[in-house]
Design an enzyme around this catalytic site. Structure first.
Site, PDB file in Angstrom:
ATOM      1  N   GLU A  47       0.852  -1.197   0.000  1.00 46.31           N
ATOM      2  CA  GLU A  47       0.000   0.000   0.000  1.00 46.31           C
ATOM      3  C   GLU A  47       0.885   1.243   0.000  1.00 46.31           C
ATOM      4  O   GLU A  47       1.933   1.254   0.654  1.00 46.31           O
ATOM      5  CB  GLU A  47      -0.847  -0.026   1.290  1.00 46.31           C
ATOM      6  CG  GLU A  47      -1.677   1.211   1.543  1.00 46.31           C
ATOM      7  CD  GLU A  47      -2.245   1.259   2.986  1.00 46.31           C
ATOM      8  OE1 GLU A  47      -1.567   0.808   3.937  1.00 46.31           O
ATOM      9  OE2 GLU A  47      -3.378   1.746   3.141  1.00 46.31           O
ATOM     10  N   ASN A 107      -7.105   5.937  -1.785  1.00 51.11           N
ATOM     11  CA  ASN A 107      -6.002   5.026  -1.476  1.00 51.11           C
ATOM     12  C   ASN A 107      -6.202   3.839  -2.424  1.00 51.11           C
ATOM     13  O   ASN A 107      -7.138   3.056  -2.255  1.00 51.11           O
ATOM     14  CB  ASN A 107      -6.100   4.611   0.003  1.00 51.11           C
ATOM     15  CG  ASN A 107      -4.881   3.847   0.459  1.00 51.11           C
ATOM     16  OD1 ASN A 107      -4.145   3.292  -0.348  1.00 51.11           O
ATOM     17  ND2 ASN A 107      -4.680   3.790   1.763  1.00 51.11           N
ATOM     18  N   LYS A 124      -9.526   1.644  -1.838  1.00 53.67           N
ATOM     19  CA  LYS A 124      -9.727   1.094  -0.477  1.00 53.67           C
ATOM     20  C   LYS A 124     -11.132   1.372   0.059  1.00 53.67           C
ATOM     21  O   LYS A 124     -11.577   2.529   0.088  1.00 53.67           O
ATOM     22  CB  LYS A 124      -8.663   1.694   0.444  1.00 53.67           C
ATOM     23  CG  LYS A 124      -8.605   1.121   1.845  1.00 53.67           C
ATOM     24  CD  LYS A 124      -7.360   1.670   2.541  1.00 53.67           C
ATOM     25  CE  LYS A 124      -7.142   1.118   3.925  1.00 53.67           C
ATOM     26  NZ  LYS A 124      -5.874   1.619   4.499  1.00 53.67           N
ATOM     27  N   GLU A 143      -6.442   8.699   7.561  1.00 50.80           N
ATOM     28  CA  GLU A 143      -6.919   8.230   6.246  1.00 50.80           C
ATOM     29  C   GLU A 143      -8.324   8.734   5.943  1.00 50.80           C
ATOM     30  O   GLU A 143      -8.675   8.968   4.796  1.00 50.80           O
ATOM     31  CB  GLU A 143      -6.898   6.700   6.193  1.00 50.80           C
ATOM     32  CG  GLU A 143      -5.507   6.137   6.094  1.00 50.80           C
ATOM     33  CD  GLU A 143      -5.534   4.681   5.675  1.00 50.80           C
ATOM     34  OE1 GLU A 143      -6.009   4.375   4.580  1.00 50.80           O
ATOM     35  OE2 GLU A 143      -5.069   3.851   6.472  1.00 50.80           O
ATOM     36  N   CYS A 168      -4.794  -2.981   3.104  1.00 48.64           N
ATOM     37  CA  CYS A 168      -4.482  -2.853   4.531  1.00 48.64           C
ATOM     38  C   CYS A 168      -5.660  -3.127   5.459  1.00 48.64           C
ATOM     39  O   CYS A 168      -5.985  -4.265   5.708  1.00 48.64           O
ATOM     40  CB  CYS A 168      -3.852  -1.496   4.819  1.00 48.64           C
ATOM     41  SG  CYS A 168      -3.070  -1.509   6.448  1.00 48.64           S
ATOM     42  N   ASN A 193       0.293  -0.804   5.476  1.00 48.24           N
ATOM     43  CA  ASN A 193       1.173   0.035   6.309  1.00 48.24           C
ATOM     44  C   ASN A 193       0.551  -0.027   7.694  1.00 48.24           C
ATOM     45  O   ASN A 193      -0.449   0.642   7.959  1.00 48.24           O
ATOM     46  CB  ASN A 193       1.145   1.502   5.867  1.00 48.24           C
ATOM     47  CG  ASN A 193       1.972   1.810   4.633  1.00 48.24           C
ATOM     48  OD1 ASN A 193       2.962   2.536   4.686  1.00 48.24           O
ATOM     49  ND2 ASN A 193       1.537   1.292   3.505  1.00 48.24           N
TER      50      ASN A 193
END
Ligand code: CDT
Length: 321
Positions: A47, A107, A124, A143, A168, A193
Site C-alpha cells: 500500500e 487510497n 480502499k 486516512e 491494509c 502500512n
C-alpha cells in the site's frame, strides 16, 4: 493450461518524507529484478508504495499533501517501473495515493499484466483512523481525512485465474474476503502500512503480528483463496511499521514470510487449482451457505442487541449484603 504461478511478495522498508519518487522507483525496480532471478510471474508491492505514509500528519490545508498523490499512472517518474516489468515479463501490483482529474483522493492499488497493461484498479473500502486532528496521539492516522472510500470489491481475470485486491485495513474485515470469495477470487493481493503502536489501545501492540496473520490466514482458508499480504515496514519518520509480509495458501498455511523490516522479496509457487480443494468441499458456498440467515450483515452497520436482552454491569451481578 497451467494455473501455477510464482509470486513474489516485495516488502518495502521505510520511505522517509524527503525520499523522492525516483529513489523509491529504483528500489521497486531492484525488487522486481530480484523477482526475475526467482522466476516470478507476479510481484506484489505494498500500500502507498511510492511515498511515506503521510496520513500520519495533520495539515490544516489538505492540498499541502497533494504532492504525495499521483495524478496519472504511470507518471513520468513511475514509467521506468512499468518499462522494466514489461522487459522482464513480470506482472505487478502497486499501491499509491490517487488524485483524479476532478479532485477526488483515493487510497488505490492497481494490477498490471506481464505486458505492462493495467488490468484492474481498486480503491480502499475500509478507511481506518479518524477525520480530525487528534493532538494527544504520538502520530495521527488520518486516512478518513485524506481519502474518500472506494465502493466495490472487484475481481479480474488475470494470470490464468481470478484475482482480487484489498488494501491494509480491509484485511481485518471478514466481509472483504467473503465478497471477493463470492466473486470466485482465487488470489487476493493486499498491501499494508500497519503501525505497531495502536494509540487507542496500546495493549494490542504486542499482538500486531499475530492479528496480521490471523485475519489473512482465516480469510484464505474460509474462502479457499491464496492471499499475499505485503508490508511497508520499519521505522518510517519515527513510526514503527509491522513487517512479516507473507504468502498464504488456501489451506490457511503461510508458505513464505519476510524476516526483516527492510526491502525484501520472498517468493512461493502458487497453484491456483489448490483453491478448488477448499471451494468445493468445506467451503462449497453453493451447497452450504445460508444467506437468508445472514441478512443483518448487509442491512445493519453497528451492533443492535435484540430487545429483551438485559446487559447488566458487573457490579450489579454481585450478591447483595
Ligand atoms: N494503513 C492501514 O489501513 N493501517 C491500519 C491501521 C489501523 S489503526 C488506525 C491497519 O489496519 O493496519
Amino acid at each position: 493450461m497451467t494455473r501455477v504461478l510464482k509470486i513474489g511478495a516485495a516488502q518495502l522498508g521505510p520511505i522517509q518524507r524527503d525520499d523522492n519518487r525516483k529513489e523509491v522507483v529504483e528500489r521497486l525496480i531492484a525488487l522486481l529484478n530480484q523477482g526475475a532471478v526467482e522466476s516470478c510471474d507476479l510481484v506484489v508491492f505494498p500500500e502507498l508504495a511510492l511515498t511515506t505514509f503521510f496520513p500520519r500528519w495533520w495539515s490544516e490545508n489538505i492540498t499541502e499533501s497533494d504532492h504525495f498523490f499521483e495524478t496519472e499512472m504511470p507518471s513520468q517518474e513511475v514509467q521506468p517501473l512499468f518499462d522494466e516489468a514489461k522487459k522482464l515479463g513480470i506482472g505487478f501490483h502497486l499501491g499509491y495515493a490517487e488524485m483524479t482529474s476532478d479532485g477526488h483522493r483515493y487510497n488505490t492499488s492497481i494490477l498490471v499484466s506481464k505486458n505492462g497493461d493495467t488490468l484492474g484498479k481498486y480503491r480502499k473500502v475500509h478507511l481506518p483512523g479518524h477525520e480530525e486532528n487528534e493532538p494527544w496521539r504520538t502520530f495521527q492516522h488520518l486516512e478518513r481525512y485524506y481519502f474518500e472510500p472506494g465502493n466495490e470489491f472487484k475481481v479480474f481475470g488475470a494470470f490464468n485465474g481470478v484475482v482480487g485486491m484489498a488494501i491494509c485495513n480491509d484485511r481485518r474485515w471478514s466481509e472483504t474476503y467473503r465478497v471477493l470469495g463470492l466473486k470466485g477470487c482465487e488470489l487476493a493481493l493486499i498491501g499494508y502500512n500497519t503501525p505497531v503502536h495502536y494509540p487507542p489501545d496500546p495493549s494490542q501492540d504486542a499482538l500486531a503480528g499475530f492479528h496480521n496473520h490471523l485475519v489473512m490466514q482465516s480469510g484464505a482458508y474460509q474462502n479457499g483463496m491464496w492471499v499475499v499480504g505485503v508490508a511497508k515496514a520499519g521505522n518510517e519518520e519515527g513510526c514503527d511499521l509491522l513487517g512479516e509480509s507473507s504468502i498464504i495458501a488456501p489451506s490457511g498455511e503461510i508458505v513464505a514470510q519476510c524476516s526483516t523490516v527492510e526491502d525484501e522479496l520472498v517468493s512461493a509457487v502458487a497453484d491456483l487449482d489448490m483453491c478448488a480443494k477448499y471451494k468445493e468441499t468445506l467451503f462449497d458456498f453453493d451447497r452450504y451457505r445460508r444467506p437468508e440467515v445472514y441478512k443483518s450483515i448487509t442491512s445493519q452497520v453497528g451492533v443492535e442487541i435484540p430487545e429483551g436482552i438485559e446487559v447488566r454491569k458487573q457490579d450489579d451481578e454481585k450478591p447483595e449484603g
